[in-house]
Design a protein around this motif. Sequence first.
Motif, PDB file in Angstrom:
ATOM      1  N   GLU A  65      -3.732 -19.819  -7.678  1.00 52.75           N
ATOM      2  CA  GLU A  65      -3.831 -19.023  -6.452  1.00 52.75           C
ATOM      3  C   GLU A  65      -2.491 -18.455  -6.010  1.00 52.75           C
ATOM      4  OE1 GLU A  65      -5.544 -21.837  -3.762  1.00 52.75           O
ATOM      5  OE2 GLU A  65      -7.609 -21.286  -4.268  1.00 52.75           O
TER       6      GLU A  65
ATOM      7  N   SER B 173      -9.959 -27.561 -19.117  1.00 52.93           N
ATOM      8  CA  SER B 173      -9.022 -27.834 -18.026  1.00 52.93           C
ATOM      9  C   SER B 173      -8.407 -29.218 -18.170  1.00 52.93           C
ATOM     10  CB  SER B 173      -9.735 -27.714 -16.675  1.00 52.93           C
ATOM     11  OG  SER B 173     -10.175 -26.395 -16.450  1.00 52.93           O
TER      12      SER B 173
ATOM     13  N   GLN C  25      -4.542 -27.187 -11.261  1.00 51.94           N
ATOM     14  CA  GLN C  25      -5.544 -26.242 -11.740  1.00 51.94           C
ATOM     15  C   GLN C  25      -5.971 -25.205 -10.697  1.00 51.94           C
ATOM     16  OE1 GLN C  25      -6.819 -25.608 -14.657  1.00 51.94           O
ATOM     17  NE2 GLN C  25      -6.123 -27.325 -15.888  1.00 51.94           N
ATOM     18  N   VAL C  26      -6.062 -25.604  -9.437  1.00 57.54           N
ATOM     19  CA  VAL C  26      -6.530 -24.668  -8.404  1.00 57.54           C
ATOM     20  C   VAL C  26      -5.358 -23.976  -7.722  1.00 57.54           C
ATOM     21  CG1 VAL C  26      -7.810 -24.415  -6.251  1.00 57.54           C
ATOM     22  CG2 VAL C  26      -8.663 -25.963  -8.026  1.00 57.54           C
ATOM     23  N   SER C  27      -4.441 -24.751  -7.165  1.00 54.07           N
ATOM     24  CA  SER C  27      -3.378 -24.158  -6.348  1.00 54.07           C
ATOM     25  C   SER C  27      -2.440 -23.278  -7.165  1.00 54.07           C
ATOM     26  CB  SER C  27      -2.591 -25.253  -5.622  1.00 54.07           C
ATOM     27  OG  SER C  27      -1.970 -26.130  -6.545  1.00 54.07           O
TER      28      SER C  27
END
Length: 273
Positions: free
Chosen positions: A253, A190, A248-250
Amino acid sequence: MFASSRSSFHPSNDVPAIRIERLAKDYASSSGKEVRALEPIDLDIKHGSFVAIVGRSGCGKSTLLRMIAGLEQPSSGALHWERDAGVESVRYVFQSYGESLLPWLSVGENVEFGLRHAFRRSPRQSSNRSLSEIESYLSEVGLPGTQVLYPSELSGGMQQRLAIARALASGPEILLLDEPFSAIDALSRSNMQDLLLRIWQERAITILFVTHDIDEALYLADRIIVMEEGGKGIARDIDVSLPRPREQVSTRELPDFLRLRRETLQLVLAGSQ
């Protein structure tokens, strides 16, 4: 007959950095027969774009990358470069980063090696390069203060950072990466993805990135080339219109991310049926 030529146009976001026309590759089998590894393909790579190439093992994605790099000669077809580019402006980052680094040279000397050979400097000219210049490339990839270490003293993720620093030191216009993060742990992967995005945005270079990881391709690229199984060519050319900057997260999603992931995965899996 394979041909490689340069066009007369200037680089811009609307003009291809590389134009591929009917490029194909055949190999001789152990029995002496010609085996087609990659059917003829046509592909334009825009200047400054980030293009990911995905597909099942044996689909020809690494073969395509190696032909673009000049590491393998096509059996037929043509490669056309923009006016200010050419194979000499291309740098290739291998999957096996440990094997691509020179273990008998220090970290700083590995970067200096890239500078010397890219710009055809003599060892004496190269040795006059300031340590601060080499340090700047190492700092760019998050390796400050490591010049006197040796590759064996670095973790896998750090070795891959060093391989990228050496490539950047040679001033590439086009960066080719063949599954560069597949051998490092998930967290380092990541971090490397975000590092590569930052370098791409700051340097405005063209990147072609081969990966088996569809999530990685979607996170990094603005375009995905899905290769058909068995080297049969391009199955689909997908526009990745996810907003930038990526996170990386949003980003993972987003409904569009999930939709593109499903679409791309279905295309790759369909090749096994």
